[in-house]
Scaffold this motif. Structure first.
Motif, PDB file in Angstrom:
ATOM      1  N   THR A   1      14.488   9.946  -9.362  1.00 22.00           N
ATOM      2  CA  THR A   1      13.127   9.732  -9.848  1.00 22.00           C
ATOM      3  C   THR A   1      13.023   8.421 -10.617  1.00 22.00           C
ATOM      4  N   GLY A   2      14.028   8.119 -11.425  1.00 27.52           N
ATOM      5  CA  GLY A   2      14.030   6.860 -12.157  1.00 27.52           C
ATOM      6  C   GLY A   2      14.065   5.652 -11.239  1.00 27.52           C
ATOM      7  N   PHE A   3      14.872   5.711 -10.186  1.00 28.68           N
ATOM      8  CA  PHE A   3      14.926   4.596  -9.236  1.00 28.68           C
ATOM      9  C   PHE A   3      13.590   4.418  -8.518  1.00 28.68           C
ATOM     10  N   VAL A   4      12.939   5.533  -8.162  1.00 30.46           N
ATOM     11  CA  VAL A   4      11.644   5.446  -7.476  1.00 30.46           C
ATOM     12  C   VAL A   4      10.602   4.789  -8.366  1.00 30.46           C
ATOM     13  N   TRP A   5      10.519   5.239  -9.616  1.00 35.19           N
ATOM     14  CA  TRP A   5       9.529   4.664 -10.520  1.00 35.19           C
ATOM     15  C   TRP A   5       9.906   3.256 -10.950  1.00 35.19           C
ATOM     16  N   GLN A   6      11.161   2.929 -10.910  1.00 34.59           N
ATOM     17  CA  GLN A   6      11.570   1.554 -11.188  1.00 34.59           C
ATOM     18  C   GLN A   6      11.018   0.609 -10.130  1.00 34.59           C
ATOM     19  N   LEU A   7      10.998   1.082  -8.890  1.00 33.78           N
ATOM     20  CA  LEU A   7      10.385   0.285  -7.823  1.00 33.78           C
ATOM     21  C   LEU A   7       8.868   0.193  -8.006  1.00 33.78           C
ATOM     22  N   VAL A   8       8.257   1.269  -8.471  1.00 30.94           N
ATOM     23  CA  VAL A   8       6.808   1.256  -8.702  1.00 30.94           C
ATOM     24  C   VAL A   8       6.441   0.274  -9.809  1.00 30.94           C
ATOM     25  N   TYR A   9       7.280   0.184 -10.851  1.00 34.99           N
ATOM     26  CA  TYR A   9       6.996  -0.678 -11.990  1.00 34.99           C
ATOM     27  C   TYR A   9       7.567  -2.086 -11.841  1.00 34.99           C
ATOM     28  N   ASN A  10       8.171  -2.412 -10.727  1.00 34.99           N
ATOM     29  CA  ASN A  10       8.764  -3.735 -10.551  1.00 34.99           C
ATOM     30  C   ASN A  10       7.707  -4.823 -10.750  1.00 34.99           C
ATOM     31  N   PRO A  11       7.986  -5.848 -11.590  1.00 33.14           N
ATOM     32  CA  PRO A  11       6.964  -6.862 -11.866  1.00 33.14           C
ATOM     33  C   PRO A  11       6.570  -7.679 -10.642  1.00 33.14           C
ATOM     34  N   ASP A  12       7.503  -7.918  -9.728  1.00 32.16           N
ATOM     35  CA  ASP A  12       7.215  -8.776  -8.576  1.00 32.16           C
ATOM     36  C   ASP A  12       6.628  -8.012  -7.397  1.00 32.16           C
ATOM     37  N   THR A  13       7.331  -6.957  -6.988  1.00 36.02           N
ATOM     38  CA  THR A  13       6.932  -6.233  -5.772  1.00 36.02           C
ATOM     39  C   THR A  13       6.509  -4.798  -6.049  1.00 36.02           C
ATOM     40  N   GLY A  14       6.316  -4.432  -7.300  1.00 39.13           N
ATOM     41  CA  GLY A  14       5.944  -3.071  -7.642  1.00 39.13           C
ATOM     42  C   GLY A  14       4.540  -2.712  -7.184  1.00 39.13           C
ATOM     43  N   LEU A  15       4.324  -1.428  -6.983  1.00 35.09           N
ATOM     44  CA  LEU A  15       3.034  -0.945  -6.492  1.00 35.09           C
ATOM     45  C   LEU A  15       1.908  -1.232  -7.476  1.00 35.09           C
ATOM     46  N   ILE A  16       2.141  -0.980  -8.760  1.00 38.99           N
ATOM     47  CA  ILE A  16       1.069  -1.115  -9.749  1.00 38.99           C
ATOM     48  C   ILE A  16       0.650  -2.572  -9.898  1.00 38.99           C
ATOM     49  N   ASN A  17       1.615  -3.478 -10.077  1.00 35.08           N
ATOM     50  CA  ASN A  17       1.271  -4.884 -10.232  1.00 35.08           C
ATOM     51  C   ASN A  17       0.644  -5.455  -8.971  1.00 35.08           C
ATOM     52  N   SER A  18       1.045  -4.944  -7.815  1.00 39.95           N
ATOM     53  CA  SER A  18       0.445  -5.432  -6.569  1.00 39.95           C
ATOM     54  C   SER A  18      -1.016  -5.001  -6.456  1.00 39.95           C
ATOM     55  N   ILE A  19      -1.328  -3.806  -6.937  1.00 43.12           N
ATOM     56  CA  ILE A  19      -2.701  -3.307  -6.848  1.00 43.12           C
ATOM     57  C   ILE A  19      -3.626  -4.044  -7.821  1.00 43.12           C
ATOM     58  N   ILE A  20      -3.152  -4.248  -9.046  1.00 42.13           N
ATOM     59  CA  ILE A  20      -4.008  -4.873 -10.062  1.00 42.13           C
ATOM     60  C   ILE A  20      -3.870  -6.394 -10.074  1.00 42.13           C
ATOM     61  N   GLY A  21      -3.067  -6.968  -9.180  1.00 44.75           N
ATOM     62  CA  GLY A  21      -2.921  -8.406  -9.085  1.00 44.75           C
ATOM     63  C   GLY A  21      -2.134  -9.031 -10.219  1.00 44.75           C
ATOM     64  N   ALA A  22      -1.174  -8.284 -10.778  1.00 48.86           N
ATOM     65  CA  ALA A  22      -0.365  -8.793 -11.887  1.00 48.86           C
ATOM     66  C   ALA A  22       1.033  -9.169 -11.447  1.00 48.86           C
ATOM     67  N   ASN A  23       1.168  -9.533 -10.167  1.00 46.34           N
ATOM     68  CA  ASN A  23       2.485  -9.915  -9.650  1.00 46.34           C
ATOM     69  C   ASN A  23       2.563 -11.405  -9.357  1.00 46.34           C
ATOM     70  N   LYS A  24       1.727 -12.180  -9.995  1.00 42.49           N
ATOM     71  CA  LYS A  24       1.734 -13.635  -9.811  1.00 42.49           C
ATOM     72  C   LYS A  24       2.300 -14.283 -11.054  1.00 42.49           C
ATOM     73  N   PRO A  25       2.921 -15.450 -10.923  1.00 40.98           N
ATOM     74  CA  PRO A  25       3.466 -16.145 -12.105  1.00 40.98           C
ATOM     75  C   PRO A  25       2.384 -16.372 -13.160  1.00 40.98           C
ATOM     76  N   GLY A  26       2.728 -16.054 -14.375  1.00 33.46           N
ATOM     77  CA  GLY A  26       1.782 -16.181 -15.467  1.00 33.46           C
ATOM     78  C   GLY A  26       0.940 -14.952 -15.697  1.00 33.46           C
ATOM     79  N   HIS A  27       0.985 -13.993 -14.779  1.00 30.04           N
ATOM     80  CA  HIS A  27       0.185 -12.770 -14.905  1.00 30.04           C
ATOM     81  C   HIS A  27       1.052 -11.511 -14.829  1.00 30.04           C
ATOM     82  N   TYR A  28       2.347 -11.698 -14.939  1.00 28.46           N
ATOM     83  CA  TYR A  28       3.244 -10.548 -14.828  1.00 28.46           C
ATOM     84  C   TYR A  28       3.017  -9.554 -15.963  1.00 28.46           C
TER      85      TYR A  28
END
Length: 325
Positions: free
Chosen positions: A152-179
């Protein structure tokens, strides 16, 4: 002549007294229900788990209590030195991570009791209505409980990944300066890991409450509906009071889950930068360049005392209820 012949044949058919057919069978005593092989098998099946339980639980717990008053680096028993209460004094006064860890464990409990517990109750009430595909929903919601916490920790670690994580990808926070660093930011990581823990805990609470709802007498619902109560009034005034034993179990289970939280946090960021827990402090003092077995045993004793303060009253109440029944 025919009558006499018949009597003669009947007399001949009756065996004389003392023959084998008229002797009563002498009881040979009670036969043993278990053979020697059965007793050996049962002894092995009951003895091995008992020995393992005593060795891995009771012996280690007593050893931790004894080592809490010593100083030991874990190398050789001759290096054990008695220090009395020094470990506890240092823990309560000199360790800057201890009280934040206690606070985080308390926050862990409060979040689990306020968010996933009511959510699990809500899901249990809905599934108790015998809706279509209820088995599928139960399996889907309970699946996180079956999965290992490390996974479960590994799965959520992928979800919270700053670059390719699901959450940052949805809210557009995976770009330099917006991590958004959900794992490394000490203001966010504790709440991020609590979301993952709540996701798992919801299914656990759902199953417990669903089992409690299955034990409610259907006549109570019928009597409530005949009195004109709506669904909410029936649940609040009739169903929920009958779930008191289940609520007690839920409370104890939630406290234990909050105290033994380790796997999820350790996978996330090893309990650093805002996610310190008592279990993490114990591990950090065992694993490292210099092991402090006595000091980490003192932390373990504190965790044990907190756990017993919850478990012992629960056991006393349970035993009293069984005696009354």
């Amino acid at each position: 002549m025919s009558i006499n012949a018949t009597k003669t044949r009947e007399a001949a058919a009756v065996p004389p007294q003392g023959t084998a057919s008229t002797k009563k069978r002498v009881p040979q005593g009670h036969k043993r229900l278990l053979t020697r092989r059965d007793r050996i098998t049962l002894g092995f099946m009951a003895g091995v788990p008992t020995v393992l339980h005593v060795a891995l639980v009771w012996v280690t717990a007593l050893a931790s209590i004894a080592l809490a008053f010593t100083s030991w680096d874990g190398i050789g028993f001759d290096s054990i030195k008695w220090v009395g209460l020094d470990n506890f004094k240092q823990l309560f006064t000199d360790n800057p991570q201890f009280w934040p860890a206690v606070e985080h464990n308390i926050i862990w409990f409060v979040v689990l009791i306020l968010i996933p517990t009511p959510m699990g109750l809500f899901l249990a009430v809905q599934l108790d209505k015998k809706i279509r595909f209820s088995r599928v929903y139960q399996t889907a919601f309970f699946l996180p409980v079956v999965v290992s916490l490390a996974v479960t920790g590994f799965v959520w670690q992928l979800v919270y990944n700053p670059d390719t994580g699901l959450i940052n990808s949805i809210i557009g926070a995976n770009k330099p300066g917006h991590y958004i660093d959900w794992i490394g930011d000490p203001h966010l990581n504790l709440w991020a890991v609590l979301i993952a823990a709540s996701w798992r805990h919801t299914g656990y609470m759902m199953i417990l409450y669903l089992a409690g709802l299955k034990g409610v007498d259907p006549s109570l619902r019928e009597a409530s509906s005949l009195d004109g109560a709506n669904e909410w009034q029936t649940f609040k005034n009739v169903i929920f009071p009958t779930l008191r034993p289940t609520n007690t179990v839920v409370l104890v289970v939630t406290i234990i889950e909050a105290l033994r939280a380790f796997d999820l946090v350790f996978v996330f960021n090893k309990g650093a930068q805002g996610t310190e827990l008592l279990s993490i402090l114990i591990t950090n003092n065992i694993i490292g360049e210099s092991s402090r077995i006595g000091y980490c045993s003192a932390i373990a004793v504190v965790l044990l005392v907190i756990s017993l303060a919850v478990i012992i009253p629960y056991l006393i109440a349970t035993f009293r209820k069984e005696r009354r029944a």
